[in-house]
Design a protein around this motif. Structure first.
Motif, mmCIF file in Angstrom:
data_model
loop_
_atom_site.group_PDB
_atom_site.id
_atom_site.type_symbol
_atom_site.label_atom_id
_atom_site.label_comp_id
_atom_site.label_asym_id
_atom_site.label_seq_id
_atom_site.Cartn_x
_atom_site.Cartn_y
_atom_site.Cartn_z
ATOM 1 N N GLY A 180 0.818 -1.205 0.000
ATOM 2 C CA GLY A 180 0.000 0.000 0.000
ATOM 3 C C GLY A 180 0.849 1.251 0.000
ATOM 4 N N SER A 181 0.396 2.280 -0.699
ATOM 5 C CA SER A 181 1.170 3.515 -0.817
ATOM 6 C C SER A 181 1.139 4.347 0.464
ATOM 7 C CB SER A 181 0.621 4.356 -1.985
ATOM 8 O OG SER A 181 -0.754 4.624 -1.781
ATOM 9 N N ASP A 182 0.230 4.010 1.406
ATOM 10 C CA ASP A 182 0.142 4.772 2.647
ATOM 11 C C ASP A 182 1.180 4.334 3.667
ATOM 12 O OD1 ASP A 182 -1.135 2.311 2.795
ATOM 13 O OD2 ASP A 182 -2.432 2.949 4.451
ATOM 14 N N LEU A 183 1.956 3.274 3.347
ATOM 15 C CA LEU A 183 2.969 2.784 4.271
ATOM 16 C C LEU A 183 4.238 3.620 4.157
ATOM 17 C CD1 LEU A 183 2.495 -1.062 3.771
ATOM 18 C CD2 LEU A 183 1.528 0.401 5.554
ATOM 19 N N VAL A 184 5.072 3.542 5.188
ATOM 20 C CA VAL A 184 6.289 4.351 5.251
ATOM 21 C C VAL A 184 7.272 3.901 4.185
ATOM 22 C CG1 VAL A 184 8.235 4.999 6.705
ATOM 23 C CG2 VAL A 184 5.958 4.734 7.715
ATOM 24 N N GLU A 185 7.846 4.840 3.490
ATOM 25 C CA GLU A 185 8.849 4.523 2.473
ATOM 26 C C GLU A 185 10.155 4.111 3.133
ATOM 27 O OE1 GLU A 185 9.230 7.850 -0.132
ATOM 28 O OE2 GLU A 185 7.495 7.259 -1.347
ATOM 29 N N GLU A 186 10.864 3.203 2.494
ATOM 30 C CA GLU A 186 12.137 2.728 2.998
ATOM 31 C C GLU A 186 13.247 3.054 1.998
ATOM 32 O OE1 GLU A 186 11.979 -1.391 3.935
ATOM 33 O OE2 GLU A 186 10.314 -1.179 5.340
ATOM 34 N N PRO A 187 14.468 3.322 2.489
ATOM 35 C CA PRO A 187 15.574 3.631 1.582
ATOM 36 C C PRO A 187 16.137 2.369 0.942
ATOM 37 C CG PRO A 187 16.343 3.671 3.843
ATOM 38 C CD PRO A 187 14.858 3.442 3.911
ATOM 39 N N TYR A 188 16.607 2.500 -0.275
ATOM 40 C CA TYR A 188 17.263 1.405 -0.994
ATOM 41 C C TYR A 188 18.676 1.838 -1.353
ATOM 42 C CZ TYR A 188 12.993 -1.269 -1.238
ATOM 43 O OH TYR A 188 11.880 -2.002 -0.906
ATOM 44 N N HIS A 189 19.647 1.060 -0.875
ATOM 45 C CA HIS A 189 21.062 1.396 -1.039
ATOM 46 C C HIS A 189 21.737 0.395 -1.966
ATOM 47 C CE1 HIS A 189 21.178 4.083 2.615
ATOM 48 N NE2 HIS A 189 20.114 3.343 2.913
ATOM 49 N N PRO A 190 22.531 0.866 -2.921
ATOM 50 C CA PRO A 190 23.371 -0.055 -3.703
ATOM 51 C C PRO A 190 24.453 -0.650 -2.815
ATOM 52 C CG PRO A 190 23.178 2.113 -4.772
ATOM 53 C CD PRO A 190 22.659 2.260 -3.373
ATOM 54 N N PHE A 191 25.127 -1.670 -3.316
ATOM 55 C CA PHE A 191 26.255 -2.220 -2.562
ATOM 56 C C PHE A 191 27.419 -1.234 -2.651
ATOM 57 C CE2 PHE A 191 29.753 -5.055 -1.485
ATOM 58 C CZ PHE A 191 29.191 -5.775 -0.432
ATOM 59 N N PRO A 192 28.160 -1.013 -1.555
ATOM 60 C CA PRO A 192 29.251 -0.029 -1.573
ATOM 61 C C PRO A 192 30.395 -0.440 -2.493
ATOM 62 C CG PRO A 192 29.208 -1.235 0.509
ATOM 63 C CD PRO A 192 27.961 -1.603 -0.223
ATOM 64 N N SER A 193 31.146 0.541 -2.937
ATOM 65 C CA SER A 193 32.284 0.305 -3.822
ATOM 66 C C SER A 193 33.519 -0.090 -3.017
ATOM 67 C CB SER A 193 32.593 1.578 -4.614
ATOM 68 O OG SER A 193 33.005 2.610 -3.712
#
Length: 450
Positions: A180-193
């Motif tokens: 559902g769009s009413d839920l809290v957004e979460e961050p998405y991180h790439p793998f570090p270099s």
């Protein structure tokens, strides 16, 4: 069966026998996939089977989202706000990545058929554990992830890899769960270099995050790569030179590539073989540990030491040779199926659900994607119905109930994990060796009373 494509997704015809996301993304190959349960509509027509989960992975420039029905893989890619580009070209790039990452050019059904024809053990489990194939991962991510795997379990490795990404790689974008769009957004991180992990202060930071002795291995391995190959990113691939160098190991023979990997801190034979198999195209390689040795002993007639302990190079090679002789050129792939069937979290995988006997269940996937079992290490409690029955009765095992055996396996696993925690504490200087000795004596005493 009609195909109903979820809004925003593209459809790729692909039966689960060729790829089972529920198994492949939970069996300890990759540790960065986020898994979300989906709300299933109560009025779904009988001719439709809607996906039950969504799987997400953050790449360097996009988040790939996957869903699966029995005969179709659904995919889409999401980008940061303001990124320009042709949508059709983007989806074509994502599809190309999917084909490469899951190695879809390899006919898994044909491989299962070959293994089943020559291996009675595999023949018994093939239907329950279909669709398990090797991923073709990014070599640097694969290398660092399996340095984290030393004396560890799937749940804890997943947490460590997540900490690496959140600490050393800026978030690419934020997304709400698919429910559902009413839920809290979460961050998405790439793998570090490599360069982001190579600074001297990284070791102390990782120790503070709970990496224990693995902290030094990660920092020093990244520093070795950066010192040898530099940090100037390629304008075409956005990869650092050391990442591109690791890719070239795919073109070397197995022995030469293994030699290069063994130069890095924290990389022994097993970690090197995991990287060779899971990211460097060495499909015949079988990573061996005591659990794989137990599989070889119980089901393939391997005659080696009966006591578990340090895996000597000689023993490692003997187990590997024994199993390679059974499975052939794709021995590493076959090993992954047996390995998965031996995970405790897959103990009921593929069995009929009590409420819907005709529908295979998908254990190992819990409603909360963060609650993976702490016992998701390779155990020895392979489901009894998945292995050939023997006419010989094992000494001391016929009168013990399944409940007793399961409890003993849980106790042993807990003690193994406690040993690993104590070893980490020793490396931090927060506990003395006497406690480690007591833990090991307690484990030996528990095992000797069986």
């Amino acid at each position: 069966m009609a195909v109903r494509v979820p809004a925003g997704f593209q459809a790729l015809p692909l039966p689960i026998a060729q790829l089972s996301l529920a198994a492949v993304l939970k069996c300890g190959q990759s540790f960065r996939w986020s898994i979300f349960p989906l709300q299933i509509s109560g009025n779904t027509p009988l001719q439709h089977v809607d996906p039950t989960h969504e799987y997400r992975l953050c790449l360097r420039d996009r988040v790939v989202c996957l869903r699966q029905s029995p005969d179709t893989l659904f995919y889409r890619s999401l980008f940061p706000t303001g990124v320009l580009g042709d949508q059709e070209q983007r989806e074509a790039e994502t599809l190309a990545w999917i084909r490469d990452y899951f190695q879809l050019d390899i006919d898994l059904v044909n491989l299962y058929r070959q293994w089943s024809a020559t291996d009675p053990v595999f023949n018994r489990i093939q239907d329950r554990f279909e669709g398990i194939r090797m991923l073709r991962q990014d070599p640097f991510e694969n290398l660092i992830s399996f340095i984290c795997s030393s004396n560890n379990n799937i749940s804890r490795i997943t947490k460590m890899v997540g900490s690496l990404c959140r600490t050393y790689s800026p978030a690419l974008l934020h997304l709400a769960p698919p429910a559902g769009s009413d839920l809290v957004e979460e961050p998405y991180h790439p793998f570090p270099s490599p360069s982001s992990l190579a600074a001297p202060e990284v070791s102390a930071q990782l120790r503070a995050l709970g990496f224990g002795y693995r902290a030094d291995f990660i920092q020093k391995t990244a520093a070795m790569l950066v010192e040898a190959h530099g940090v100037n990113r390629s304008p075409k691939t956005s990869s650092e030179p050391s990442e591109e160098w690791l890719m070239t190991l795919r073109d070397k023979d197995t022995a030469a590539a293994r030699t290069e990997l063994l130069n890095f801190m924290g990389v022994g034979r097993k970690v090197a073989d995991c990287v060779l198999l899971m990211s460097l195209d060495k499909r015949e390689v079988i990573p061996v540990d005591t659990h794989v040795q137990q599989i070889a002993t119980k089901y393939y007639g391997f005659r080696g030491p009966t006591k578990t302990g340090t895996m000597s190079p000689k023993l490692y090679e003997e187990v590997s040779s024994k199993l390679t002789a059974v499975w052939g050129d794709y021995a590493g792939w076959a090993h992954s199926v047996l390995f998965t069937s031996d995970l405790k979290s897959f103990a009921s995988y593929g069995l009929a659900s009590p409420s819907t006997p005709s529908t295979p269940s998908t254990p190992g996937l819990t409603p909360d994607r963060h609650s993976a079992s702490s016992q998701d290490t390779a155990g020895i409690a392979t489901p009894r119905d998945s292995m050939p029955k023997s006419g010989k009765r094992k000494r001391g095992g016929s009168n013990r109930s399944l409940e007793t055996k399961t409890r003993e396996a849980e106790i042993e696993e807990t003690l193994v994990q406690l040993e690993a925690v104590v070893e980490d504490a020793i490396s931090e200087g927060t506990v003395d060796l006497s406690l480690a000795d007591r833990v090991k004596r307690r484990r030996r005493g528990t095992l000797s009373t069986r």
